[in-house]
Design a protein around this motif. Structure first.
Motif, PDB file in Angstrom:
ATOM      1  N   VAL A 133     -11.627  29.317 -18.091  1.00  0.00           N
ATOM      2  CA  VAL A 133     -12.493  28.860 -17.013  1.00  0.00           C
ATOM      3  C   VAL A 133     -11.923  29.347 -15.680  1.00  0.00           C
ATOM      4  O   VAL A 133     -10.706  29.391 -15.483  1.00  0.00           O
ATOM      5  N   PHE A 134     -12.826  29.713 -14.774  1.00  0.00           N
ATOM      6  CA  PHE A 134     -12.458  30.153 -13.432  1.00  0.00           C
ATOM      7  C   PHE A 134     -12.540  28.958 -12.477  1.00  0.00           C
ATOM      8  O   PHE A 134     -13.510  28.199 -12.502  1.00  0.00           O
ATOM      9  N   PHE A 135     -11.536  28.817 -11.613  1.00  0.00           N
ATOM     10  CA  PHE A 135     -11.481  27.728 -10.638  1.00  0.00           C
ATOM     11  C   PHE A 135     -11.336  28.343  -9.243  1.00  0.00           C
ATOM     12  O   PHE A 135     -10.406  29.106  -8.990  1.00  0.00           O
ATOM     13  N   GLY A 136     -12.261  27.999  -8.347  1.00  0.00           N
ATOM     14  CA  GLY A 136     -12.203  28.512  -6.985  1.00  0.00           C
ATOM     15  C   GLY A 136     -11.779  27.431  -6.008  1.00  0.00           C
ATOM     16  O   GLY A 136     -12.219  26.277  -6.104  1.00  0.00           O
ATOM     17  N   PHE A 137     -10.931  27.809  -5.041  1.00  0.00           N
ATOM     18  CA  PHE A 137     -10.436  26.879  -4.030  1.00  0.00           C
ATOM     19  C   PHE A 137     -10.624  27.497  -2.654  1.00  0.00           C
ATOM     20  O   PHE A 137     -10.198  28.632  -2.398  1.00  0.00           O
ATOM     21  N   TRP A 138     -11.247  26.752  -1.756  1.00  0.00           N
ATOM     22  CA  TRP A 138     -11.457  27.227  -0.393  1.00  0.00           C
ATOM     23  C   TRP A 138     -10.120  27.541   0.264  1.00  0.00           C
ATOM     24  O   TRP A 138      -9.197  26.718   0.265  1.00  0.00           O
ATOM     25  N   GLU A 139     -10.014  28.738   0.837  1.00  0.00           N
ATOM     26  CA  GLU A 139      -8.746  29.173   1.403  1.00  0.00           C
ATOM     27  C   GLU A 139      -8.306  28.330   2.601  1.00  0.00           C
ATOM     28  O   GLU A 139      -7.116  28.284   2.929  1.00  0.00           O
ATOM     29  N   GLY A 140      -9.247  27.654   3.237  1.00  0.00           N
ATOM     30  CA  GLY A 140      -8.901  26.856   4.410  1.00  0.00           C
ATOM     31  C   GLY A 140      -8.389  25.460   4.109  1.00  0.00           C
ATOM     32  O   GLY A 140      -8.067  24.703   5.027  1.00  0.00           O
ATOM     33  N   ASN A 141      -8.320  25.099   2.840  1.00  0.00           N
ATOM     34  CA  ASN A 141      -7.824  23.768   2.483  1.00  0.00           C
ATOM     35  C   ASN A 141      -6.348  23.668   2.847  1.00  0.00           C
ATOM     36  O   ASN A 141      -5.514  24.434   2.364  1.00  0.00           O
ATOM     37  N   GLY A 142      -6.016  22.713   3.686  1.00  0.00           N
ATOM     38  CA  GLY A 142      -4.648  22.584   4.167  1.00  0.00           C
ATOM     39  C   GLY A 142      -3.649  22.219   3.101  1.00  0.00           C
ATOM     40  O   GLY A 142      -2.434  22.349   3.302  1.00  0.00           O
ATOM     41  N   ARG A 143      -4.134  21.758   1.937  1.00  0.00           N
ATOM     42  CA  ARG A 143      -3.203  21.390   0.869  1.00  0.00           C
ATOM     43  C   ARG A 143      -2.688  22.610   0.106  1.00  0.00           C
ATOM     44  O   ARG A 143      -1.778  22.515  -0.702  1.00  0.00           O
ATOM     45  N   ILE A 144      -3.339  23.746   0.337  1.00  0.00           N
ATOM     46  CA  ILE A 144      -2.975  24.944  -0.427  1.00  0.00           C
ATOM     47  C   ILE A 144      -1.929  25.740   0.346  1.00  0.00           C
ATOM     48  O   ILE A 144      -2.147  26.143   1.489  1.00  0.00           O
ATOM     49  N   ASN A 145      -0.787  25.956  -0.275  1.00  0.00           N
ATOM     50  CA  ASN A 145       0.253  26.805   0.295  1.00  0.00           C
ATOM     51  C   ASN A 145       0.489  27.938  -0.689  1.00  0.00           C
ATOM     52  O   ASN A 145       1.032  27.732  -1.764  1.00  0.00           O
ATOM     53  N   VAL A 146       0.080  29.132  -0.314  1.00  0.00           N
ATOM     54  CA  VAL A 146       0.141  30.246  -1.263  1.00  0.00           C
ATOM     55  C   VAL A 146       1.497  30.927  -1.281  1.00  0.00           C
ATOM     56  O   VAL A 146       1.696  31.910  -1.978  1.00  0.00           O
ATOM     57  N   ASN A 147       2.448  30.416  -0.518  1.00  0.00           N
ATOM     58  CA  ASN A 147       3.725  31.111  -0.379  1.00  0.00           C
ATOM     59  C   ASN A 147       4.883  30.488  -1.152  1.00  0.00           C
ATOM     60  O   ASN A 147       5.846  31.185  -1.471  1.00  0.00           O
TER      61      ASN A 147
END
Length: 246
Positions: free
Chosen positions: A133-147
């Motif tokens: 399954v594919f899951f998409g997350f809005w890049e502007g969500n402050g909870r997401i830290n891609v680093n």
């Protein structure tokens, strides 16, 4: 990682079937879910208590019983509770759109974990590829830290424009996610299986989630007693202007 074993999607060809099928405007279903599905429903996000866990969530119908509002596919929170916001000034007084009602307000841009578990369990039963399954997350969500690797691996995944929002997409096992207690937070803003049997969208500014699929899936969602799911016609206006009944 958001969920064990999920991997970022970086190959645009994985989404070639999907991206051209977002054809509507911001107000329309087909901006948020791809066109071509025979049935749709709108799941109202539960009004969560703002005063603590000793106050259980209410249904929108419970509040309508007090305010005299009518629950229908296009019902909007500010109309439900009789907020001061009107259609003419909604753009400048958006804070009123989700004003509290006796200490309750709906979640915007997220299904709560209880609703997500219910929805995930039902969706799992309506695909042959629940493990893919594919899951998409809005890049502007402050909870997401891609680093730092806590939400995604230590990479900067590409973004894909889904439903008018730039999103990071990962691929994993919905069956595994639905077994996790509590569900990893945040819940996805978009979700679909490899067999394309359904599509889920939670626009970050909306207090509801849209699901597209076949008639049987939509029936099962609407019939679940712990969901407030309403059949959604293709011409439904999803914005604050859409409630012309209340």
């Amino acid at each position: 990682m958001w969920v064990e074993g999920a991997v970022p999607v970086d190959d645009p060809t994985e989404l070639e079937w999907l991206l051209p099928r977002f054809t509507g405007t911001h107000r329309q279903l087909t901006m948020h879910v791809p066109e071509g599905y025979p049935a749709h429903c709108r799941i109202l996000h539960r009004p969560d208590p703002q005063g603590g866990p000793d106050r259980p969530p209410l249904r929108w119908a419970d509040i309508a019983a007090h305010t005299g509002a009518i629950i229908h596919a296009g019902v909007q929170w500010h109309r439900l509770i009789g907020s001061a916001t009107t259609d003419s000034d909604a753009g400048t007084r958006s804070g009123d759109l989700y004003a509290e009602w006796n200490g309750y307000a709906p979640s915007t841009g997220q299904l709560d974990t209880t609703q997500f578990h219910i929805v995930a369990d039902i969706l799992t039963q309506h695909t042959d590829t629940a493990d893919d399954v594919f899951f998409g997350f809005w890049e502007g969500n402050g909870r997401i830290n891609v680093n730092d690797g806590t939400f995604f691996p230590k990479v900067d995944p590409p973004r894909f424009r889904l439903g008018g929002r730039e999103q990071i997409v990962v691929r994993g096992d919905l069956s595994a996610v639905s077994c996790v207690r509590p569900v990893p937070w945040p819940t996805p803003n978009a979700m679909w299986p490899a067999d394309r049997s359904w599509y889920l969208a939670t626009e970050v500014d909306f207090d509801s989630t849209i699901i597209a699929g076949d008639q049987t899936l939509i029936h099962d969602l609407i019939a679940h007693p712990e969901l407030e799911a309403l059949r959604a016609p293709l011409d439904l206006d999803l914005t604050c202007y859409g409630d012309t009944v209340n």
